[in-house]
Every structure is written in C-alpha cells, then in structure tokens.
Design a protein around this motif. Sequence first.
Motif, PDB file in Angstrom:
ATOM      1  N   GLU A   1       0.968  -1.050   0.056  1.00 24.74           N
ATOM      2  CA  GLU A   1      -0.016   0.007   0.023  1.00 24.74           C
ATOM      3  C   GLU A   1       0.810   1.467  -0.142  1.00 24.74           C
ATOM      4  O   GLU A   1       0.744   2.341  -0.688  1.00 24.74           O
ATOM      5  CB  GLU A   1      -0.966  -0.010   1.212  1.00 24.74           C
ATOM      6  N   ALA A   2       1.820   1.285   0.710  1.00 21.67           N
ATOM      7  CA  ALA A   2       2.953   2.443   0.622  1.00 21.67           C
ATOM      8  C   ALA A   2       3.436   2.504  -0.756  1.00 21.67           C
ATOM      9  O   ALA A   2       3.610   3.718  -1.029  1.00 21.67           O
ATOM     10  CB  ALA A   2       4.004   2.064   1.697  1.00 21.67           C
ATOM     11  N   GLY A   3       3.946   1.451  -1.435  1.00 19.91           N
ATOM     12  CA  GLY A   3       4.027   1.503  -2.835  1.00 19.91           C
ATOM     13  C   GLY A   3       3.276   2.081  -3.640  1.00 19.91           C
ATOM     14  O   GLY A   3       3.675   3.041  -4.515  1.00 19.91           O
ATOM     15  N   HIS A   4       1.974   1.706  -3.440  1.00 17.21           N
ATOM     16  CA  HIS A   4       0.766   2.459  -4.347  1.00 17.21           C
ATOM     17  C   HIS A   4       0.814   3.917  -4.091  1.00 17.21           C
ATOM     18  O   HIS A   4       0.683   4.691  -5.170  1.00 17.21           O
ATOM     19  CB  HIS A   4      -0.483   1.850  -3.754  1.00 17.21           C
ATOM     20  N   ASP A   5       0.974   4.330  -2.843  1.00 19.38           N
ATOM     21  CA  ASP A   5       1.039   5.648  -2.442  1.00 19.38           C
ATOM     22  C   ASP A   5       2.301   6.400  -3.219  1.00 19.38           C
ATOM     23  O   ASP A   5       2.067   7.692  -3.473  1.00 19.38           O
ATOM     24  CB  ASP A   5       1.032   5.955  -0.789  1.00 19.38           C
ATOM     25  N   GLU A   6       3.261   5.681  -3.077  1.00 18.86           N
ATOM     26  CA  GLU A   6       4.569   6.081  -3.643  1.00 18.86           C
ATOM     27  C   GLU A   6       4.394   6.454  -5.315  1.00 18.86           C
ATOM     28  O   GLU A   6       4.877   7.469  -5.675  1.00 18.86           O
ATOM     29  CB  GLU A   6       5.835   5.354  -3.430  1.00 18.86           C
ATOM     30  N   VAL A   7       3.836   5.465  -5.721  1.00 18.37           N
ATOM     31  CA  VAL A   7       3.653   5.808  -7.327  1.00 18.37           C
ATOM     32  C   VAL A   7       2.560   6.803  -7.610  1.00 18.37           C
ATOM     33  O   VAL A   7       2.781   7.721  -8.457  1.00 18.37           O
ATOM     34  CB  VAL A   7       3.022   4.385  -7.953  1.00 18.37           C
ATOM     35  N   ALA A   8       1.391   6.970  -6.717  1.00 20.00           N
ATOM     36  CA  ALA A   8       0.485   8.260  -7.008  1.00 20.00           C
ATOM     37  C   ALA A   8       0.980   9.473  -6.786  1.00 20.00           C
ATOM     38  O   ALA A   8       1.039  10.533  -7.582  1.00 20.00           O
ATOM     39  CB  ALA A   8      -0.672   8.162  -5.934  1.00 20.00           C
ATOM     40  N   ALA A   9       2.020   9.528  -5.761  1.00 18.43           N
ATOM     41  CA  ALA A   9       2.652  10.769  -5.392  1.00 18.43           C
ATOM     42  C   ALA A   9       3.643  11.088  -6.609  1.00 18.43           C
ATOM     43  O   ALA A   9       3.789  12.388  -6.803  1.00 18.43           O
ATOM     44  CB  ALA A   9       3.376  10.478  -4.079  1.00 18.43           C
ATOM     45  N   TRP A  10       4.507  10.057  -6.988  1.00 20.33           N
ATOM     46  CA  TRP A  10       5.223  10.408  -8.234  1.00 20.33           C
ATOM     47  C   TRP A  10       4.656  11.158  -9.296  1.00 20.33           C
ATOM     48  O   TRP A  10       5.031  11.988 -10.099  1.00 20.33           O
ATOM     49  CB  TRP A  10       6.077   8.982  -8.671  1.00 20.33           C
ATOM     50  N   PHE A  11       3.292  10.257  -9.813  1.00 19.68           N
ATOM     51  CA  PHE A  11       2.720  10.667 -10.960  1.00 19.68           C
ATOM     52  C   PHE A  11       2.037  12.170 -10.686  1.00 19.68           C
ATOM     53  O   PHE A  11       1.637  13.029 -11.525  1.00 19.68           O
ATOM     54  CB  PHE A  11       1.469   9.886 -11.201  1.00 19.68           C
ATOM     55  N   ALA A  12       1.868  12.503  -9.353  1.00 17.89           N
ATOM     56  CA  ALA A  12       1.241  13.768  -9.120  1.00 17.89           C
ATOM     57  C   ALA A  12       2.333  14.742  -8.606  1.00 17.89           C
ATOM     58  O   ALA A  12       1.764  15.962  -8.609  1.00 17.89           O
ATOM     59  CB  ALA A  12       0.305  13.676  -7.628  1.00 17.89           C
ATOM     60  N   THR A  13       3.479  14.474  -8.888  1.00 19.34           N
ATOM     61  CA  THR A  13       4.648  15.713  -8.541  1.00 19.34           C
ATOM     62  C   THR A  13       5.527  15.840  -9.860  1.00 19.34           C
ATOM     63  O   THR A  13       5.883  14.936 -10.402  1.00 19.34           O
ATOM     64  CB  THR A  13       5.530  15.172  -7.596  1.00 19.34           C
ATOM     65  N   PRO A  14       5.470  17.160 -10.115  1.00 18.73           N
ATOM     66  CA  PRO A  14       6.255  17.389 -11.383  1.00 18.73           C
ATOM     67  C   PRO A  14       7.728  17.174 -11.224  1.00 18.73           C
ATOM     68  O   PRO A  14       8.158  17.392 -10.176  1.00 18.73           O
ATOM     69  CB  PRO A  14       6.114  19.143 -11.735  1.00 18.73           C
ATOM     70  N   VAL A  15       8.573  16.974 -12.326  1.00 21.25           N
ATOM     71  CA  VAL A  15       9.866  16.596 -12.223  1.00 21.25           C
ATOM     72  C   VAL A  15      10.311  18.014 -12.028  1.00 21.25           C
ATOM     73  O   VAL A  15      10.152  18.996 -12.777  1.00 21.25           O
ATOM     74  CB  VAL A  15      10.301  15.974 -13.346  1.00 21.25           C
TER      75      VAL A  15
END
Length: 192
Positions: A70-84
């Motif tokens: 679940e923490a990994g899912h959250d990390e993926v969601a945060a990655w996609f929601a954060t600009p580079v």
Amino acid sequence: MSVKHALLTLLDRGPMHGYQLRTEFEASTGATWPLNIGQVYSTLARLERDGLVVPAEGGDESQRLYAITEAGHDEVAAWFATPVAGEPARNEVTIKLAFAAGTPGLDVAEVVQIQRRATMKALQDYTRARERAGTDLAWQLVADSLIFAAEAEVRWLDHCEAKLARAAALRSGPRPASQVPSAPAERSGSRR
C-alpha cells in the motif's frame, strides 16, 4: 530517470520477478535505456527495505516474485502527482563545449560539427525507431521525447556556431576599409 518509480509502477500492474521487470521496463522505453539486471535487484532490495514492495507468493523457485505494498501504491501516486524538478541535468555536450571554448588552439567549430553529425545521426535513428513503434503509445512518447531533445540540441549547436563566429569576428577586430565590401551599385532605371 527514476528506476525506483518505474519499477514500482510496473509492480502496480501485478507481481513480477526481476527479469520480468527489466523486460517490461525496456519494452516501455523501446530499449532506449537498457537496464542492468543488477540495478533491478539492488533497487528491489531498497524498495523491500523501505516497505514499498514485499516478496510475493507464486512463481518458480528460481525467481522471486515481488508485489507492491500500500505504501508503494501511495509512492507511485505521489510520483505521478509531482512534477519533475526543473534542475538542469549535467549535459556532457554542454560541458565539453564550455571547456573547448576556453582551450587555446582548439578548433571549437570543429568540435561543434562533430557533435552536430552525431546528433543528426541520432535524430535519424530516433525517427526510424518512432516509425517502428507502430501503435505502442509508451514507445511513441519516448521516441518523440528523444526526437525533440535531438532537435533542440541541433538548434543549440546552431546557436553555438553563430556565437563562435561573432566572437571570432570581434577578436579579429574591424576590417580595413579596403576589405569592407562596398554597397551594391544601383541599377539604372526606376522601379514602380
């Protein structure tokens, strides 16, 4: 490039072992960025240590499956929601030309031409690769990015070449009047 986030995104699709992750990563990027299997497994070890993936049931004994937490899912969601972050990358071409410009006796224009030829070849290769991508949207996006970056590099090399020419003209100083081209003679007759 975030290998960590790419692997997590692949695991978000379902459990996989290291070789599957490597294969899927390379398929998604059109094998533009080959991924060393050692890097895959060292990244998986860090992801497991950080609680983002866990060993999964299934698979054969020779290959360990991993599943996202679940923490990994959250990390993926945060990655996609954060600009580079817009931090400038260390670009070897830029560094090379910056140092070439300050190196006495070096023909910097030739260094620019060598790079231009290489970049033009890469641009042609990327264009052919995009054509081979067919309907694979992921590979089309990667190929488009590579094409745009190569086109931008060619434009930047054009800019460098123009700056070098202006700098050379300034170093040589003003030309004597005998070397300055005269204005073209006017044609006889009038224009209406």
